[in-house]
Write an enzyme that holds these catalytic residues in place. Structure first.
Site, PDB file in Angstrom:
ATOM      1  N   GLU A  72      21.748 -17.391  22.601  1.00 42.94           N
ATOM      2  CA  GLU A  72      22.578 -18.787  22.571  1.00 42.94           C
ATOM      3  C   GLU A  72      22.391 -20.247  22.140  1.00 42.94           C
ATOM      4  OE1 GLU A  72      22.006 -19.739  26.968  1.00 42.94           O
ATOM      5  OE2 GLU A  72      24.847 -20.172  26.721  1.00 42.94           O
TER       6      GLU A  72
ATOM      7  N   GLU B  46      22.678 -17.886  36.916  1.00 43.26           N
ATOM      8  CA  GLU B  46      24.459 -17.930  36.241  1.00 43.26           C
ATOM      9  C   GLU B  46      23.092 -18.049  34.710  1.00 43.26           C
ATOM     10  OE1 GLU B  46      26.656 -16.615  36.258  1.00 43.26           O
ATOM     11  OE2 GLU B  46      27.075 -15.897  37.691  1.00 43.26           O
TER      12      GLU B  46
ATOM     13  N   CYS C 283      28.011 -22.542  29.312  1.00 43.52           N
ATOM     14  CA  CYS C 283      28.497 -20.812  28.949  1.00 43.52           C
ATOM     15  C   CYS C 283      29.257 -19.673  28.687  1.00 43.52           C
ATOM     16  CB  CYS C 283      27.561 -20.595  30.175  1.00 43.52           C
ATOM     17  SG  CYS C 283      27.777 -20.337  31.666  1.00 43.52           S
TER      18      CYS C 283
ATOM     19  N   GLY D 273      15.544 -19.237  34.815  1.00 46.75           N
ATOM     20  CA  GLY D 273      16.433 -17.629  35.497  1.00 46.75           C
ATOM     21  C   GLY D 273      15.557 -17.104  36.205  1.00 46.75           C
TER      22      GLY D 273
ATOM     23  N   GLY E  12      21.778 -21.917  34.480  1.00 39.82           N
ATOM     24  CA  GLY E  12      20.904 -22.902  34.330  1.00 39.82           C
ATOM     25  C   GLY E  12      20.323 -21.448  32.601  1.00 39.82           C
ATOM     26  N   SER E  13      19.126 -21.769  31.998  1.00 42.01           N
ATOM     27  CA  SER E  13      19.204 -21.269  31.094  1.00 42.01           C
ATOM     28  C   SER E  13      17.696 -19.795  32.039  1.00 42.01           C
ATOM     29  CB  SER E  13      17.703 -22.216  30.196  1.00 42.01           C
ATOM     30  OG  SER E  13      16.831 -22.021  31.547  1.00 42.01           O
TER      31      SER E  13
ATOM     32  N   LYS F 280      18.649 -30.004  44.165  1.00 45.39           N
ATOM     33  CA  LYS F 280      18.152 -30.249  42.783  1.00 45.39           C
ATOM     34  C   LYS F 280      19.236 -30.134  41.391  1.00 45.39           C
ATOM     35  CE  LYS F 280      14.684 -30.026  38.689  1.00 45.39           C
ATOM     36  NZ  LYS F 280      16.098 -30.931  37.963  1.00 45.39           N
TER      37      LYS F 280
ATOM     38  N   GLN G 167      18.235 -31.258  22.579  1.00 50.58           N
ATOM     39  CA  GLN G 167      19.724 -30.370  22.295  1.00 50.58           C
ATOM     40  C   GLN G 167      20.494 -30.690  21.246  1.00 50.58           C
ATOM     41  OE1 GLN G 167      20.759 -27.518  24.276  1.00 50.58           O
ATOM     42  NE2 GLN G 167      21.220 -27.104  22.252  1.00 50.58           N
TER      43      GLN G 167
HETATM   44  C1  UN1 Z   1      34.445 -22.597  32.657  1.00 50.17           C
HETATM   45  O1  UN1 Z   1      34.029 -22.399  31.370  1.00 50.17           O
HETATM   46  O2  UN1 Z   1      35.265 -23.109  33.325  1.00 50.17           O
HETATM   47  O3  UN1 Z   1      27.512 -22.855  32.901  1.00 50.17           O
HETATM   48  C2  UN1 Z   1      32.968 -23.027  33.842  1.00 50.17           C
HETATM   49  C3  UN1 Z   1      28.479 -23.098  32.445  1.00 50.17           C
HETATM   50  C4  UN1 Z   1      29.762 -22.391  33.477  1.00 50.17           C
HETATM   51  C5  UN1 Z   1      31.145 -22.778  33.656  1.00 50.17           C
HETATM   52  C6  UN1 Z   1      32.141 -22.682  32.741  1.00 50.17           C
HETATM   53  N1  UN1 Z   1      28.421 -21.659  34.931  1.00 50.17           N
HETATM   54  O4  UN1 Z   1      29.220 -23.442  31.233  1.00 50.17           O
END
Ligand code: UN1
Length: 477
Positions: free
Chosen positions: A379, A246, A280, A229, A224-225, A171, A327
């Site tokens: 964030e 992540e 992120c 998560g 994602g968020s 997804k 956003q």
């Molecule tokens: C990067 O900085 O090259 O969602 C990758 C994100 C990370 C990927 C960053 N999972 O921003």
């Protein structure tokens, strides 16, 4: 306009279309994409389950060949797919082409890993017994990806999942289905057997939820968020499945008195504002020691004046639009919060209009921020960063680590002593010395600590930790 359909059990299906809108020009519909419902997700999961026994025992040459072909096609179409990425997400064309190349490299890397699958043979502690340790695929993997890396993040979850013999229900973020659809189309034409790769586009509340509720998935990998998560985690505990998360970051970039000013400013500008701050791994806390503070703020402000915020496809654009209205509202709300908390707005903070209607926001820099302010703890995920003034290295390190997150952590210094100490003591999964906090390699582990990540690392050979399960077999000689 043709509808890009979902792929379920090897068949393209679905009619109801979601419009994919270009954030650089909201009059432009990039494409129409089908929206899956819970029944479609059930069909996709059943197809992935049915395809698993054969695919899990497929030959490594078959996996190698399909992954390699996929990487080659993505690379050959890098201009076209990069333009699609820039149109649907809003990062600049050079960034988007770079990300497309990265996706191709990831498929290439895992096509090689398929040929390097290995185990161990050890003697038992008991006589005349042999022990074999092997890795087996996990089963059906649910893949849920965010909007900010529309091609690289799908690639770095899909390629290892297939390499190690798993089947997939995928997804993508509903804001950016275009690149994901393209990857799935390429894999399908590269010869993946029916049901191995299933694509279910649509809303998180419908498609994502149906995936979380399924007892059939053996694992879910999610980027994602933090809020979503946690829901992935709770549902996974409930169903007893493996999960990999992540999530956010509030990455620090420390600048010490002895830093090379040009290196520090380049790293900070890139970390905080490139890709519109929507990474992120972006740095939103610039932690600067007092001896260099004023010089650094002046030089960074000068640099920001030279950055063009404009349509992602226009040559000369450094910063594209924010991804969507929601956003943008988050970003401008945080700018207001920063003002009210008493941080000083040193640059930006305003919406700007361009030839095409889009979500354009100036890069925004606060100074005189403290690490306790909400703009320093939460964030934002936009082109907004704050400078926090500190006395010395020790205070800088303490402030850098004083955060609920722990993804990436950077330092600009010419001192080997401080760089070495920082590498050891930064509470983060990734540490960058004299480099931006964002922008990572595709062949080495990626991931963080604390509230940023959960589970094994992604990418490189470490990806096997999540996408396989280990078997230990004993045989009497
Ligand atoms: C990067 O900085 O090259 O969602 C990758 C994100 C990370 C990927 C960053 N999972 O921003």
């Amino acid at each position: 306009m043709t509808i890009h359909q979902n792929l379920i059990a090897g068949e393209w299906t679905g009619t109801a279309g979601t419009e994919n809108i270009n954030p650089s020009d909201t009059n432009e519909v990039v494409g129409l994409y089908a929206s899956a419902n819970a029944q479609d997700v059930a069909g996709a999961i059943a197809a992935a389950k049915a395809a698993f026994p054969a695919w899990s025992r497929s030959g490594i040459l078959e996996r190698h060949t399909i992954l390699k072909k996929t990487g080659e096609e993505i690379l050959a179409r890098k201009e076209e797919l990069g333009a699609l990425l820039a149109r649907e997400e809003g990062k600049t064309l050079p960034e988007a082409i770079g990300e497309t190349i990265r996706a191709a490299q990831i498929f290439e890397f895992f096509s090689g890993e398929a040929l390097r699958l290995a185990g161990e043979i050890l003697p038992s502690v008991r006589p005349n017994i042999g022990v074999e340790i092997t890795r087996e695929p996990l089963g059906v993997i649910g893949i849920i990806t965010p909007w900010n890396f529309p091609i690289a993040i799908p690639a770095w979850k899909i390629a290892p999942a297939l390499c190690y013999g798993n089947t997939i229900v995928f997804k993508p973020a509903d804001l950016v289905p275009g690149c994901s659809w393209a990857i799935v189309d390429i894999l399908h034409r590269a010869g993946l057997p029916k049901g191995v790769m299933n694509l279910v586009m649509g809303k998180g509340s419908v498609v994502g939820q149906a995936m979380l509720d399924s007892p059939v998935l053996s694992g879910i990998t999610f980027t994602g968020s933090v809020v979503t998560g946690k829901r992935v985690a709770l549902s996974s505990v409930e169903h007893g499945r493996k999960y990999q998360l992540e999530m956010g970051g509030k990455n620090p970039m420390v600048v010490l008195d002895d830093a090379d000013l040009t290196v520090a400013v380049e790293a900070a500008a890139n970390s905080a504002f490139f890709s519109t701050g929507q990474r992120c791994t972006a740095s939103s806390r610039l932690i600067v020691t007092e001896g260099i503070h004023d010089k650094f703020v002046a030089a960074l402000t000068e640099k920001l004046k030279t950055l063009n915020v404009d349509n992602a496809l226009k040559s000369g654009t450094h910063i594209g639009p924010v991804v969507d209205a929601k956003q943008l509202k988050t970003d401008t709300d945080y700018i207001e919060i920063g003002r009210q908390e008493g941080a000083k707005l040193a640059f930006g903070g305003e919406l700007v209009s361009r030839d095409t209607p889009g979500f354009y926001l100036q890069p925004t820099l606060f100074t005189e921020a403290t690490n306790q302010m909400r703009i320093s703890r939460e964030e934002i995920f936009g082109p907004v960063a704050s400078v926090i003034r500190v006395k010395d290295y020790d205070e800088a390190l303490a402030v850098a680590n004083d955060t609920p997150f722990g993804l990436s952590s950077g330092i600009a210094t010419t001192s080997l002593k401080h760089a070495t100490h920082f590498k050891r003591n930064a509470e983060a999964g990734m540490v960058m010395v004299n480099l931006p906090t964002a922008g990572v390699d595709f062949h080495v582990p990626f991931g963080g600590r604390k509230g940023s990540s959960f589970g094994p690392r992604e990418q490189g050979k470490y990806a096997a930790e999540f996408f396989t399960t280990v078997k230990t077999a004993y045989t009497l000689a």
